[in-house]
Design a protein around this motif. Sequence first.
Motif, PDB file in Angstrom:
ATOM      1  N   ILE A 134      13.561   2.884  -5.291  1.00 38.66           N
ATOM      2  CA  ILE A 134      14.848   2.227  -5.096  1.00 38.66           C
ATOM      3  C   ILE A 134      15.126   1.205  -6.028  1.00 38.66           C
ATOM      4  CG2 ILE A 134      16.399   0.969  -3.197  1.00 38.66           C
ATOM      5  CD1 ILE A 134      14.818   1.988  -0.992  1.00 38.66           C
ATOM      6  N   ILE A 135      15.904   1.437  -6.865  1.00 33.58           N
ATOM      7  CA  ILE A 135      16.389   0.532  -8.062  1.00 33.58           C
ATOM      8  C   ILE A 135      17.685  -0.362  -7.635  1.00 33.58           C
ATOM      9  CG2 ILE A 135      17.254   0.199 -10.173  1.00 33.58           C
ATOM     10  CD1 ILE A 135      15.820   2.525 -11.446  1.00 33.58           C
ATOM     11  N   ILE A 136      17.141  -1.657  -7.411  1.00 27.73           N
ATOM     12  CA  ILE A 136      18.252  -2.362  -6.980  1.00 27.73           C
ATOM     13  C   ILE A 136      18.847  -3.117  -8.325  1.00 27.73           C
ATOM     14  CG2 ILE A 136      19.088  -4.558  -5.835  1.00 27.73           C
ATOM     15  CD1 ILE A 136      16.893  -3.723  -3.763  1.00 27.73           C
ATOM     16  N   THR A 137      20.312  -3.063  -8.507  1.00 22.38           N
ATOM     17  CA  THR A 137      20.576  -3.513  -9.817  1.00 22.38           C
ATOM     18  C   THR A 137      22.288  -3.819  -9.767  1.00 22.38           C
ATOM     19  OG1 THR A 137      20.709  -3.315 -12.378  1.00 22.38           O
ATOM     20  CG2 THR A 137      20.847  -1.349 -10.882  1.00 22.38           C
TER      21      THR A 137
ATOM     22  N   SER B  31       1.086  -1.263  -0.016  1.00 24.11           N
ATOM     23  CA  SER B  31       0.001   0.010  -0.088  1.00 24.11           C
ATOM     24  C   SER B  31       0.994   1.472   0.194  1.00 24.11           C
ATOM     25  CB  SER B  31      -1.098  -0.074   1.299  1.00 24.11           C
ATOM     26  OG  SER B  31      -1.355   1.278   1.423  1.00 24.11           O
ATOM     27  N   ARG B  32       1.846   1.606   0.926  1.00 26.62           N
ATOM     28  CA  ARG B  32       2.626   2.621   1.011  1.00 26.62           C
ATOM     29  C   ARG B  32       4.196   2.267   0.444  1.00 26.62           C
ATOM     30  NH1 ARG B  32       0.039   6.457   1.521  1.00 26.62           N
ATOM     31  NH2 ARG B  32       1.233   7.747   2.405  1.00 26.62           N
ATOM     32  N   ILE B  33       4.212   1.076   0.657  1.00 24.64           N
ATOM     33  CA  ILE B  33       5.685   0.494   0.132  1.00 24.64           C
ATOM     34  C   ILE B  33       5.242  -0.881  -0.895  1.00 24.64           C
ATOM     35  CG2 ILE B  33       8.053  -0.125   0.378  1.00 24.64           C
ATOM     36  CD1 ILE B  33       7.869   1.077   3.355  1.00 24.64           C
ATOM     37  N   SER B  34       5.680  -0.795  -2.045  1.00 22.80           N
ATOM     38  CA  SER B  34       5.442  -2.270  -2.679  1.00 22.80           C
ATOM     39  C   SER B  34       6.857  -2.428  -3.194  1.00 22.80           C
ATOM     40  CB  SER B  34       4.392  -1.925  -3.520  1.00 22.80           C
ATOM     41  OG  SER B  34       4.650  -0.848  -4.544  1.00 22.80           O
ATOM     42  N   MET B  35       6.830  -3.552  -3.910  1.00 20.97           N
ATOM     43  CA  MET B  35       7.967  -4.165  -4.324  1.00 20.97           C
ATOM     44  C   MET B  35       7.853  -4.996  -5.581  1.00 20.97           C
ATOM     45  SD  MET B  35      10.643  -5.855  -1.800  1.00 20.97           S
ATOM     46  CE  MET B  35      12.222  -6.555  -2.525  1.00 20.97           C
ATOM     47  N   ILE B  36       8.798  -4.870  -6.476  1.00 24.72           N
ATOM     48  CA  ILE B  36       8.841  -5.618  -7.851  1.00 24.72           C
ATOM     49  C   ILE B  36      10.084  -6.576  -7.989  1.00 24.72           C
ATOM     50  CG2 ILE B  36       8.701  -5.606 -10.329  1.00 24.72           C
ATOM     51  CD1 ILE B  36       7.895  -2.971 -10.132  1.00 24.72           C
ATOM     52  N   PHE B  37       9.839  -8.017  -8.333  1.00 22.60           N
ATOM     53  CA  PHE B  37      11.119  -9.003  -7.921  1.00 22.60           C
ATOM     54  C   PHE B  37      11.463  -8.938  -9.366  1.00 22.60           C
ATOM     55  CE2 PHE B  37       8.099  -9.497  -4.321  1.00 22.60           C
ATOM     56  CZ  PHE B  37       8.979  -9.279  -3.442  1.00 22.60           C
ATOM     57  N   GLN B  38      12.781  -9.830  -9.083  1.00 27.60           N
ATOM     58  CA  GLN B  38      13.478 -10.033 -10.360  1.00 27.60           C
ATOM     59  C   GLN B  38      12.858 -11.082 -11.368  1.00 27.60           C
ATOM     60  OE1 GLN B  38      17.425 -11.367  -9.615  1.00 27.60           O
ATOM     61  NE2 GLN B  38      17.810 -11.848 -11.627  1.00 27.60           N
ATOM     62  N   GLU B  39      12.266 -12.075 -10.855  1.00 29.85           N
ATOM     63  CA  GLU B  39      11.631 -13.123 -11.639  1.00 29.85           C
ATOM     64  C   GLU B  39      10.366 -13.053 -12.030  1.00 29.85           C
ATOM     65  OE1 GLU B  39      12.287 -15.573 -13.520  1.00 29.85           O
ATOM     66  OE2 GLU B  39      14.611 -15.340 -13.387  1.00 29.85           O
TER      67      GLU B  39
ATOM     68  N   ALA C  95      12.446  -1.830  -6.650  1.00 29.28           N
ATOM     69  CA  ALA C  95      12.527  -2.733  -7.964  1.00 29.28           C
ATOM     70  C   ALA C  95      13.781  -3.448  -7.587  1.00 29.28           C
ATOM     71  CB  ALA C  95      12.677  -1.829  -9.087  1.00 29.28           C
ATOM     72  N   ASP C  96      13.608  -4.621  -7.147  1.00 30.36           N
ATOM     73  CA  ASP C  96      14.706  -5.676  -6.880  1.00 30.36           C
ATOM     74  C   ASP C  96      15.073  -6.316  -8.208  1.00 30.36           C
ATOM     75  OD1 ASP C  96      16.719  -7.200  -6.050  1.00 30.36           O
ATOM     76  OD2 ASP C  96      15.670  -8.078  -4.463  1.00 30.36           O
ATOM     77  N   GLU C  97      16.129  -5.800  -8.972  1.00 34.03           N
ATOM     78  CA  GLU C  97      16.498  -6.537 -10.290  1.00 34.03           C
ATOM     79  C   GLU C  97      15.367  -6.565 -11.201  1.00 34.03           C
ATOM     80  OE1 GLU C  97      19.535  -6.638 -11.031  1.00 34.03           O
ATOM     81  OE2 GLU C  97      20.734  -7.323  -9.333  1.00 34.03           O
ATOM     82  N   ALA C  98      14.498  -5.520 -11.322  1.00 26.51           N
ATOM     83  CA  ALA C  98      13.115  -5.938 -11.649  1.00 26.51           C
ATOM     84  C   ALA C  98      13.251  -6.158 -13.336  1.00 26.51           C
ATOM     85  CB  ALA C  98      12.103  -4.809 -11.845  1.00 26.51           C
ATOM     86  N   THR C  99      14.422  -5.801 -14.007  1.00 25.44           N
ATOM     87  CA  THR C  99      14.407  -6.063 -15.287  1.00 25.44           C
ATOM     88  C   THR C  99      15.682  -7.118 -15.988  1.00 25.44           C
ATOM     89  OG1 THR C  99      16.067  -4.083 -15.658  1.00 25.44           O
ATOM     90  CG2 THR C  99      13.693  -3.776 -15.740  1.00 25.44           C
ATOM     91  N   THR C 100      16.160  -7.392 -14.733  1.00 25.66           N
ATOM     92  CA  THR C 100      17.621  -8.336 -15.106  1.00 25.66           C
ATOM     93  C   THR C 100      17.125  -9.759 -15.898  1.00 25.66           C
ATOM     94  OG1 THR C 100      18.275  -7.727 -13.094  1.00 25.66           O
ATOM     95  CG2 THR C 100      19.343  -9.280 -13.977  1.00 25.66           C
TER      96      THR C 100
END
Lengths: 313, 381
Positions: free
Chosen positions: B258-261, B139-147, B227-232
């Motif tokens: 936060i883009i994690i890459t 809701s306030r923080i959301s996350m997108i994963f790698q796979e 976004a944890d390696e969301a496009t890797t």
Amino acid sequence: MTAYIIKRVLAVIPILIFVGVVTFSLVHIAPGDAANIMAGDYAGPDDVKLIRKELGLDKPVMQQFVEWVGRTIRGDLGSSIFSGISVIDLVRTRIGATLSLTITGGILAVLLGIPLGVIAAWKAGSFIDRFVQIWAAAGISIPGFWLGFIMIWAFSVNLRWFPVIGYVPPTESITDWIRHITLPTILLGINGSAIIVRMTRAALLEVFREDYIRTARSKGLAESAILFRHALRSGAIPIITVIGFLAAALITGTVVTETVFTIPGLGRLVAETVQTRDFPIVQSLLMLLATVYVFVNLIVDISYVVLDPRVRL
Amino acid sequence: MGRGKPHPNRQQLPHSPRLLEPLPEKPDTHDHTQQHNRTHMVSTLQSDSGHLLEVHDLQTHFTTSDGVVKAVDGVSFHLDQGEVLGLVGESGCGKSVSALSIMRLIPNPPGEIVEGKVIFEGQDLLKVSEAQMRQVRGSRISMIFQEPMTSLTPVLSIGRQLRESLELHLNMTRQQAEGRAVELLDMVGIPDAARRVTDYPHQLSGGQRQRVMIAIAMSCTPKLLIADEATTALDVTIQAQILELMKDLTQQFGTAVIIITHNLGVVARYADRVNVMYAGKIRETGRADEIYENPKHPYTVGLLSSVPRLDVPADQKLEPIRGDVPNLMDLPEGCTFRDRCDWAVDRCAEDDPPLEEVTPGHSAACWEKHRVRAHAKAAAK
């Protein structure tokens, strides 16, 4: 989806033909025959030959097989070599007891197995998990006949809560029916639940490691929603599959259970007729039980489609 | 998203009132301690500089049969509203664990957040109850994963998975959520959304699934998207589409990212600021262009020179960082990077250098930071 179901249903035909061949061969490969047993210990070889001729056992095996298949397709399942009672009559008088046991035992196994497996997986490593695991190991490894005798000794002989032997159909007396089937049902249920517990726990533990469970958590879902909406449905296929195997376990289980509790069902009929080499009955019973098993698994196969969209190919 | 965009830094106070209000409780349970906590919360709010997210001395450890892994070892950083922060480093450097720690999604056991504060909208997320945390997640923080291939539940339709968040966090009815789900799919560029909403994840391509993930993540207009390696895992052409989509939507909604890459190109293009992580610690932090042009930590230099660049002659060899990431269970004394470092001096073996400012807003944790220059490894010797 319809194509998948039609394919599954058609696949039953070759399976049943195969089962028929195997059933017939097994009975004929087994050493000793009805003629020997009927003739008794003091009969000479000529007597045995005569009986064999009467029973049609002297014909070539292939001819016997073709004749058997022809009769079976026409619905003539044969009759007992010894008593002359037709298989259909035997099955009709005995199927009630077996159906009672397998259905109640199966329901108990599922009702125990799935919740225990879910709890064990959810609380993996905890005290409850250990307890459930011991339960499952015991249910699989303790022989049914031994546990059955212990139950009879404890609850029927000592505590006198239940009758020691026999069976009363529910049409005669519901309370007596319940009293007679309680212990056998528990016996079948414990054994059956063990495999379901193991499969449920293993399937869920695997699902819990999946990325999509993490996604579900990251959405802020409550544990119950994650467990029931996301995890259990995804892990349902192995669990349903093992319920298909349960049908086999219950059928073999009735042979032991009905013998231990002296219940006049199909299981005991199988045991008795195998001992006396009463082939018409053994063959028809094995065919019948195998057909039931094949159809239970057909239902399992079809349920995959309902449960998992990926199967709809 | 995107560099050069001014951050609405100070505009953020007063905070969104939603989280400040105590979560639904019976009025008679408001005893003194809670009153106290609330006043305390408000005072931290007023005393801080109005960052959307502040992470202080975060330490997340994993207990394994071989010992304790300090996956995140004293990480501090902040993020403003609408800002895009890049979190860069090799695999196993603690970027994903940092992100999962913010969401409190570290599997326990074996993981545990042993120390630190995660102050989000003035509230320390490490102190709130699990039920309160669930109201923040998605809701306030959301996350997108790698796979993208495995991050959606295979047995539920994508519409169902979208509706779930809407019904849970926005209290929509089923009908409202169904309508909104189609709009969201349309928003993330799924063609023929009204028909596709009943599709299952396996009927979608990887890129489309990641679009669905973005739709779910943005469905409740979060203040922070991780976004944890969301496009890797995606094809290069799809990567760009997904990154642009994320950029557009987060800019439109004013969502910080936060883009994690490990892809420095992604960081250079999309991040305002960058944290470079190594062995569980932030080793360099600063504006993205600054880090790119003028890296001050040897590890950052190494990362940059192991990537092919168009502005460097093609016959110049790439210089990969030698050696491997050290064993996190048995980290050496002093600087953890020294065995792989061309600038290492004796002091590096004894003292671990702290993160110190080089120029305003640009810090590096290196004793030799004033000597370190990009494309000048030879000169270091």
